[in-house]
Design a protein around this motif. Structure first.
Motif, PDB file in Angstrom:
ATOM      1  N   GLU A  28       0.842  -1.194   0.000  1.00  0.00           N
ATOM      2  CA  GLU A  28       0.000   0.000   0.000  1.00  0.00           C
ATOM      3  C   GLU A  28       0.874   1.241   0.000  1.00  0.00           C
ATOM      4  O   GLU A  28       1.970   1.242   0.568  1.00  0.00           O
ATOM      5  CB  GLU A  28      -0.922   0.003   1.216  1.00  0.00           C
ATOM      6  CG  GLU A  28      -1.948  -1.109   1.174  1.00  0.00           C
ATOM      7  CD  GLU A  28      -2.882  -1.120   2.360  1.00  0.00           C
ATOM      8  OE1 GLU A  28      -4.108  -1.163   2.130  1.00  0.00           O
ATOM      9  OE2 GLU A  28      -2.375  -1.061   3.501  1.00  0.00           O
ATOM     10  N   GLY A  29       0.398   2.287  -0.668  1.00  0.00           N
ATOM     11  CA  GLY A  29       1.150   3.528  -0.732  1.00  0.00           C
ATOM     12  C   GLY A  29       0.474   4.523  -1.646  1.00  0.00           C
ATOM     13  O   GLY A  29      -0.737   4.474  -1.867  1.00  0.00           O
ATOM     14  N   LYS A  30       1.283   5.418  -2.223  1.00  0.00           N
ATOM     15  CA  LYS A  30       0.787   6.443  -3.138  1.00  0.00           C
ATOM     16  C   LYS A  30       1.560   6.360  -4.449  1.00  0.00           C
ATOM     17  O   LYS A  30       2.756   6.055  -4.453  1.00  0.00           O
ATOM     18  CB  LYS A  30       0.961   7.834  -2.539  1.00  0.00           C
ATOM     19  CG  LYS A  30       0.044   8.138  -1.386  1.00  0.00           C
ATOM     20  CD  LYS A  30       0.195   9.575  -0.955  1.00  0.00           C
ATOM     21  CE  LYS A  30      -0.764   9.886   0.181  1.00  0.00           C
ATOM     22  NZ  LYS A  30      -0.623  11.267   0.625  1.00  0.00           N
ATOM     23  N   ASN A  31       0.862   6.634  -5.529  1.00  0.00           N
ATOM     24  CA  ASN A  31       1.462   6.632  -6.875  1.00  0.00           C
ATOM     25  C   ASN A  31       2.215   5.329  -7.171  1.00  0.00           C
ATOM     26  O   ASN A  31       3.300   5.350  -7.754  1.00  0.00           O
ATOM     27  CB  ASN A  31       2.394   7.827  -7.065  1.00  0.00           C
ATOM     28  CG  ASN A  31       1.670   9.142  -6.907  1.00  0.00           C
ATOM     29  OD1 ASN A  31       0.527   9.280  -7.331  1.00  0.00           O
ATOM     30  ND2 ASN A  31       2.317  10.097  -6.270  1.00  0.00           N
ATOM     31  N   LEU A  32       1.646   4.216  -6.760  1.00  0.00           N
ATOM     32  CA  LEU A  32       2.295   2.922  -6.986  1.00  0.00           C
ATOM     33  C   LEU A  32       2.197   2.538  -8.455  1.00  0.00           C
ATOM     34  O   LEU A  32       1.150   2.677  -9.085  1.00  0.00           O
ATOM     35  CB  LEU A  32       1.664   1.832  -6.122  1.00  0.00           C
ATOM     36  CG  LEU A  32       1.782   2.014  -4.603  1.00  0.00           C
ATOM     37  CD1 LEU A  32       1.064   0.886  -3.887  1.00  0.00           C
ATOM     38  CD2 LEU A  32       3.235   2.077  -4.176  1.00  0.00           C
ATOM     39  N   ARG A  33       3.298   2.056  -8.979  1.00  0.00           N
ATOM     40  CA  ARG A  33       3.359   1.600 -10.366  1.00  0.00           C
ATOM     41  C   ARG A  33       4.202   0.334 -10.438  1.00  0.00           C
ATOM     42  O   ARG A  33       5.139   0.163  -9.648  1.00  0.00           O
ATOM     43  CB  ARG A  33       3.991   2.659 -11.253  1.00  0.00           C
ATOM     44  CG  ARG A  33       3.145   3.906 -11.374  1.00  0.00           C
ATOM     45  CD  ARG A  33       3.511   4.722 -12.579  1.00  0.00           C
ATOM     46  NE  ARG A  33       2.720   5.865 -12.898  1.00  0.00           N
ATOM     47  CZ  ARG A  33       1.984   6.627 -12.129  1.00  0.00           C
ATOM     48  NH1 ARG A  33       1.876   6.369 -10.876  1.00  0.00           N
ATOM     49  NH2 ARG A  33       1.324   7.671 -12.565  1.00  0.00           N
ATOM     50  N   ILE A  34       3.871  -0.500 -11.377  1.00  0.00           N
ATOM     51  CA  ILE A  34       4.715  -1.668 -11.629  1.00  0.00           C
ATOM     52  C   ILE A  34       5.674  -1.274 -12.736  1.00  0.00           C
ATOM     53  O   ILE A  34       5.277  -1.109 -13.900  1.00  0.00           O
ATOM     54  CB  ILE A  34       3.874  -2.902 -11.998  1.00  0.00           C
ATOM     55  CG1 ILE A  34       2.993  -3.289 -10.810  1.00  0.00           C
ATOM     56  CG2 ILE A  34       4.779  -4.059 -12.408  1.00  0.00           C
ATOM     57  CD1 ILE A  34       2.085  -4.457 -11.030  1.00  0.00           C
ATOM     58  N   ALA A  35       6.947  -1.094 -12.357  1.00  0.00           N
ATOM     59  CA  ALA A  35       7.960  -0.649 -13.314  1.00  0.00           C
ATOM     60  C   ALA A  35       8.272  -1.746 -14.322  1.00  0.00           C
ATOM     61  O   ALA A  35       8.434  -1.469 -15.511  1.00  0.00           O
ATOM     62  CB  ALA A  35       9.229  -0.218 -12.582  1.00  0.00           C
ATOM     63  N   TYR A  36       8.386  -2.983 -13.863  1.00  0.00           N
ATOM     64  CA  TYR A  36       8.523  -4.112 -14.783  1.00  0.00           C
ATOM     65  C   TYR A  36       7.991  -5.372 -14.134  1.00  0.00           C
ATOM     66  O   TYR A  36       7.880  -5.473 -12.920  1.00  0.00           O
ATOM     67  CB  TYR A  36       9.954  -4.297 -15.289  1.00  0.00           C
ATOM     68  CG  TYR A  36      10.956  -4.784 -14.270  1.00  0.00           C
ATOM     69  CD1 TYR A  36      11.110  -6.136 -13.998  1.00  0.00           C
ATOM     70  CD2 TYR A  36      11.772  -3.887 -13.597  1.00  0.00           C
ATOM     71  CE1 TYR A  36      12.024  -6.579 -13.069  1.00  0.00           C
ATOM     72  CE2 TYR A  36      12.698  -4.323 -12.666  1.00  0.00           C
ATOM     73  CZ  TYR A  36      12.817  -5.675 -12.411  1.00  0.00           C
ATOM     74  OH  TYR A  36      13.727  -6.110 -11.489  1.00  0.00           O
ATOM     75  N   TYR A  37       7.653  -6.307 -15.001  1.00  0.00           N
ATOM     76  CA  TYR A  37       6.992  -7.531 -14.562  1.00  0.00           C
ATOM     77  C   TYR A  37       7.502  -8.666 -15.435  1.00  0.00           C
ATOM     78  O   TYR A  37       7.492  -8.579 -16.662  1.00  0.00           O
ATOM     79  CB  TYR A  37       5.481  -7.359 -14.744  1.00  0.00           C
ATOM     80  CG  TYR A  37       4.654  -8.573 -14.444  1.00  0.00           C
ATOM     81  CD1 TYR A  37       4.246  -8.842 -13.151  1.00  0.00           C
ATOM     82  CD2 TYR A  37       4.256  -9.444 -15.446  1.00  0.00           C
ATOM     83  CE1 TYR A  37       3.464  -9.939 -12.859  1.00  0.00           C
ATOM     84  CE2 TYR A  37       3.479 -10.551 -15.169  1.00  0.00           C
ATOM     85  CZ  TYR A  37       3.089 -10.797 -13.871  1.00  0.00           C
ATOM     86  OH  TYR A  37       2.320 -11.883 -13.593  1.00  0.00           O
ATOM     87  N   SER A  38       8.006  -9.700 -14.809  1.00  0.00           N
ATOM     88  CA  SER A  38       8.417 -10.897 -15.545  1.00  0.00           C
ATOM     89  C   SER A  38       7.917 -12.109 -14.773  1.00  0.00           C
ATOM     90  O   SER A  38       7.355 -11.978 -13.694  1.00  0.00           O
ATOM     91  CB  SER A  38       9.938 -10.950 -15.712  1.00  0.00           C
ATOM     92  OG  SER A  38      10.553 -11.217 -14.469  1.00  0.00           O
ATOM     93  N   ALA A  42       9.654 -14.211 -13.214  1.00  0.00           N
ATOM     94  CA  ALA A  42      10.460 -14.420 -12.019  1.00  0.00           C
ATOM     95  C   ALA A  42      10.373 -13.281 -11.005  1.00  0.00           C
ATOM     96  O   ALA A  42      10.505 -13.501  -9.808  1.00  0.00           O
ATOM     97  CB  ALA A  42      11.918 -14.622 -12.413  1.00  0.00           C
ATOM     98  N   GLU A  43      10.142 -12.047 -11.485  1.00  0.00           N
ATOM     99  CA  GLU A  43      10.256 -10.895 -10.583  1.00  0.00           C
ATOM    100  C   GLU A  43       9.362  -9.754 -11.054  1.00  0.00           C
ATOM    101  O   GLU A  43       9.051  -9.649 -12.231  1.00  0.00           O
ATOM    102  CB  GLU A  43      11.721 -10.438 -10.580  1.00  0.00           C
ATOM    103  CG  GLU A  43      12.020  -9.272  -9.702  1.00  0.00           C
ATOM    104  CD  GLU A  43      13.487  -8.859  -9.762  1.00  0.00           C
ATOM    105  OE1 GLU A  43      13.910  -8.190  -8.821  1.00  0.00           O
ATOM    106  OE2 GLU A  43      14.186  -9.199 -10.720  1.00  0.00           O
ATOM    107  N   LEU A  44       8.972  -8.912 -10.093  1.00  0.00           N
ATOM    108  CA  LEU A  44       8.308  -7.670 -10.461  1.00  0.00           C
ATOM    109  C   LEU A  44       8.855  -6.555  -9.593  1.00  0.00           C
ATOM    110  O   LEU A  44       9.311  -6.780  -8.475  1.00  0.00           O
ATOM    111  CB  LEU A  44       6.791  -7.776 -10.368  1.00  0.00           C
ATOM    112  CG  LEU A  44       6.101  -7.889  -9.021  1.00  0.00           C
ATOM    113  CD1 LEU A  44       5.770  -6.509  -8.483  1.00  0.00           C
ATOM    114  CD2 LEU A  44       4.814  -8.655  -9.204  1.00  0.00           C
ATOM    115  N   LYS A  45       8.837  -5.343 -10.155  1.00  0.00           N
ATOM    116  CA  LYS A  45       9.382  -4.179  -9.457  1.00  0.00           C
ATOM    117  C   LYS A  45       8.287  -3.136  -9.320  1.00  0.00           C
ATOM    118  O   LYS A  45       7.653  -2.761 -10.299  1.00  0.00           O
ATOM    119  CB  LYS A  45      10.551  -3.606 -10.253  1.00  0.00           C
ATOM    120  CG  LYS A  45      11.192  -2.385  -9.622  1.00  0.00           C
ATOM    121  CD  LYS A  45      12.352  -1.909 -10.476  1.00  0.00           C
ATOM    122  CE  LYS A  45      13.011  -0.683  -9.905  1.00  0.00           C
ATOM    123  NZ  LYS A  45      14.133  -0.244 -10.765  1.00  0.00           N
TER     124      LYS A  45
END
Length: 122
Positions: free
Chosen positions: A96-106, A108-111
């Motif tokens: 939870e937070g503000k202005n959350l975005r998924i910068a990349y998604y694979s 194996a991993e997500l950022k």
């Protein structure tokens, strides 16, 4: 005149026995799962790997309050600017937070980037 159908006594006993058998099976499955996780921890120790890597639990790395990396996830359950829920083993993770975005998604991993206020296991 309406007739009321009554289950024979042996049908009720059969249902009770089936429920007991089902509960016993569930208990045994939980016990085996716990034993398997312990076994994976032993293997990981001998291979000099962290036990959580072998068990497939999520590895969460946070850099400051703005970057969060999640490894060993399964899929994204919810994605808004205030909340991101991720399906992971053994339980979902909620960020939870503000202005959350998924910068990349694979696979194996997500950022996740943004102002992160909390991380919780559901």
């Amino acid at each position: 005149m309406g007739y009321k159908t009554v289950k024979p006594r042996h049908e009720k006993q059969k249902e009770i026995q089936n429920k007991k058998i089902y509960n016993d099976i569930k208990t045994e499955e939980k016990k085996r799962k716990q034993e398997r996780i312990s076994y994976l921890e032993v293997i990981a120790d001998h291979m000099l790997l962290p036990p959580d890597v072998m068990a497939g639990v999520p590895l969460i790395t946070m850099n400051g309050r703005s970057i969060l990396c999640v490894e060993n996830h399964r899929k994204i359950l919810e994605y808004t600017e205030e909340k991101i829920r991720i399906l992971a083993k053994p339980s979902p993770v909620c960020v939870e937070g503000k202005n959350l975005r998924i910068a990349y998604y694979s696979k194996a991993e997500l950022k996740i980037t943004g102002l992160i206020k909390s991380i919780s296991y559901l």
